[in-house]
Design a protein around this motif. Structure first.
Motif, PDB file in Angstrom:
ATOM      1  N   ILE A 280       0.859  -1.180   0.000  1.00 40.86           N
ATOM      2  CA  ILE A 280       0.000   0.000   0.000  1.00 40.86           C
ATOM      3  C   ILE A 280       0.892   1.225   0.000  1.00 40.86           C
ATOM      4  N   LYS A 281       0.676   2.098  -0.998  1.00 44.40           N
ATOM      5  CA  LYS A 281       1.467   3.326  -1.143  1.00 44.40           C
ATOM      6  C   LYS A 281       0.524   4.516  -1.173  1.00 44.40           C
ATOM      7  N   ASP A 282       1.056   5.696  -0.829  1.00 44.67           N
ATOM      8  CA  ASP A 282       0.260   6.908  -0.960  1.00 44.67           C
ATOM      9  C   ASP A 282       0.445   7.486  -2.371  1.00 44.67           C
ATOM     10  N   ALA A 283      -0.125   8.639  -2.632  1.00 42.97           N
ATOM     11  CA  ALA A 283      -0.085   9.244  -3.958  1.00 42.97           C
ATOM     12  C   ALA A 283       1.325   9.609  -4.406  1.00 42.97           C
ATOM     13  N   ASP A 284       2.250   9.740  -3.468  1.00 44.08           N
ATOM     14  CA  ASP A 284       3.643  10.059  -3.802  1.00 44.08           C
ATOM     15  C   ASP A 284       4.520   8.813  -3.849  1.00 44.08           C
ATOM     16  N   HIS A 285       3.896   7.645  -3.874  1.00 41.80           N
ATOM     17  CA  HIS A 285       4.574   6.351  -3.932  1.00 41.80           C
ATOM     18  C   HIS A 285       5.349   6.014  -2.664  1.00 41.80           C
ATOM     19  N   VAL A 286       5.027   6.659  -1.549  1.00 41.18           N
ATOM     20  CA  VAL A 286       5.650   6.325  -0.269  1.00 41.18           C
ATOM     21  C   VAL A 286       4.948   5.079   0.275  1.00 41.18           C
TER      22      VAL A 286
ATOM     23  N   GLU B 291       3.381   2.690   2.681  1.00 36.56           N
ATOM     24  CA  GLU B 291       2.746   2.824   3.992  1.00 36.56           C
ATOM     25  C   GLU B 291       2.572   1.486   4.693  1.00 36.56           C
TER      26      GLU B 291
ATOM     27  N   ARG C 196      10.031   5.835  -0.827  1.00 36.78           N
ATOM     28  CA  ARG C 196       9.224   5.714  -2.041  1.00 36.78           C
ATOM     29  C   ARG C 196       9.540   4.368  -2.672  1.00 36.78           C
ATOM     30  N   SER C 197       8.574   3.753  -3.317  1.00 36.88           N
ATOM     31  CA  SER C 197       8.744   2.392  -3.819  1.00 36.88           C
ATOM     32  C   SER C 197       9.924   2.254  -4.768  1.00 36.88           C
TER      33      SER C 197
ATOM     34  N   TYR D 122       0.752   4.717 -11.481  1.00 31.32           N
ATOM     35  CA  TYR D 122      -0.050   5.715 -10.776  1.00 31.32           C
ATOM     36  C   TYR D 122      -0.965   6.456 -11.754  1.00 31.32           C
TER      37      TYR D 122
END
Length: 64
Positions: free
Chosen positions: A16-22, A24, A45-46, A62
């Motif tokens: 699970i990543k956020d909109a900035d590819h970090v 989570e 970031r991934s 994305y």
């Protein structure tokens, strides 16, 4: 807590990543597939994770 248990127990690798590819959250299956440890998987970031995916791939996914 229930959501975390579900994510951990699905029979696939899940990230699970956020909109900035970090990153989570990642389940243990995903970490085993890519050889990462929990303490290094969450936070970067991934595309920064060794052996994961190039930034261009992350951006293309994305955009989809």
């Amino acid at each position: 807590m229930l959501l975390r248990e579900i994510i951990e127990n699905v029979p696939v690798g899940l990230l699970i990543k956020d909109a900035d590819h970090v990153v989570e959250m990642a389940n243990s299956t995903h970490m085993q597939w890519y050889g990462h440890q929990p303490d290094t998987m969450v936070g970067p970031r991934s595309h920064e994770l060794e052996g994961f995916q190039p930034e261009s791939d992350a951006e293309a996914k994305y955009a989809q």
